[in-house]
Design an enzyme around this catalytic site. Structure first.
Site, PDB file in Angstrom:
ATOM      1  N   ASN A  85       0.827  -1.211   0.000  1.00 27.10           N
ATOM      2  CA  ASN A  85       0.000   0.000   0.000  1.00 27.10           C
ATOM      3  C   ASN A  85       0.862   1.262   0.000  1.00 27.10           C
ATOM      4  O   ASN A  85       0.574   2.221  -0.719  1.00 27.10           O
ATOM      5  CB  ASN A  85      -0.945   0.016   1.202  1.00 27.10           C
ATOM      6  CG  ASN A  85      -2.116  -0.920   1.040  1.00 27.10           C
ATOM      7  OD1 ASN A  85      -2.498  -1.271  -0.066  1.00 27.10           O
ATOM      8  ND2 ASN A  85      -2.694  -1.331   2.152  1.00 27.10           N
ATOM      9  N   ASP A  94      -5.630  -3.336  -2.708  1.00 23.24           N
ATOM     10  CA  ASP A  94      -6.986  -3.834  -2.958  1.00 23.24           C
ATOM     11  C   ASP A  94      -6.985  -4.914  -4.023  1.00 23.24           C
ATOM     12  O   ASP A  94      -7.687  -5.925  -3.908  1.00 23.24           O
ATOM     13  CB  ASP A  94      -7.913  -2.688  -3.388  1.00 23.24           C
ATOM     14  CG  ASP A  94      -8.234  -1.729  -2.253  1.00 23.24           C
ATOM     15  OD1 ASP A  94      -7.876  -2.016  -1.090  1.00 23.24           O
ATOM     16  OD2 ASP A  94      -8.850  -0.680  -2.531  1.00 23.24           O
ATOM     17  N   ASP A 120      -6.340  -6.613   6.422  1.00 28.95           N
ATOM     18  CA  ASP A 120      -5.499  -7.677   5.862  1.00 28.95           C
ATOM     19  C   ASP A 120      -5.694  -8.980   6.622  1.00 28.95           C
ATOM     20  O   ASP A 120      -4.825  -9.835   6.656  1.00 28.95           O
ATOM     21  CB  ASP A 120      -4.030  -7.264   5.874  1.00 28.95           C
ATOM     22  CG  ASP A 120      -3.491  -7.011   7.276  1.00 28.95           C
ATOM     23  OD1 ASP A 120      -4.277  -7.021   8.250  1.00 28.95           O
ATOM     24  OD2 ASP A 120      -2.270  -6.803   7.410  1.00 28.95           O
TER      25      ASP A 120
END
Length: 175
Positions: A85, A94, A120
């Site tokens: 990320n 994503d 997660d």
């Protein structure tokens, strides 16, 4: 004769109105179905959400208490998703989560509930199984995950996962 033309226009408008009303009702029905789906499923992955898992887990705990059955909860936490990320943005993270779902589902039987319970974090509820089976399921999930590669922007990532399993038996406490 002048009223006949007006009558045809009114009937045409009425027919058009009915057609639009029907399309609008179909859209409302679709939106209701989507809203209901989102109360029990994760919007990103389409998996069961935490609420759905907790409901089934409560039922499994009650079953273990009353009938003496054994169930298991397998917990999965993706290692270092935040690094993907941070480096490539949340679209990459994503996408990883979406692409991971079939990998995990391929390790499970249809009746086993795979849920996304956090950013997660995933969990699998396995009902009516031995502790050994739960450990084997956790190992299969881990191995499949580690054999899988995530590719984003011409970069391939080996993503790790931490896995734990707990038996749900008669003495199991509350959720």
């Amino acid at each position: 004769p002048p009223l006949e033309g007006l009558k045809r226009e009114v009937l045409a408008l009425a027919g058009d109105f009915q057609s639009r009303e029907l399309r609008l009702q179909e859209k409302v029905d679709t939106l209701r179905q989507q809203a209901f789906f989102l109360t029990t499923h994760d919007a990103l992955t389409g998996l069961a959400n935490r609420k759905s898992l907790e409901e089934r887990l409560e039922s499994a705990i009650a079953s273990a208490r009353s009938l003496g059955g054994t169930h298991a909860l397998v917990y999965l936490d993706i290692d270092f998703l935040h690094r993907i990320n941070d480096a490539f943005g949340h679209l990459a993270g994503d996408d990883l989560l979406r692409r991971l779902v079939p990998v995990l589902q391929g390790c499970l039987r249809e009746e086993e509930l795979l849920a996304r319970i956090g950013g997660d974090e995933f969990a699998v509820l396995i009902e009516n199984c031995s502790a050994d089976y739960a450990l084997q399921a956790g190992t299969r999930l881990r191995d499949a995950f580690q054999a899988w590669q995530f590719v984003w922007a011409a970069h391939a990532f080996q993503v790790g996962v931490s896995v734990g399993a707990v038996a749900i038996t008669r003495p199991t406490g509350t959720l």
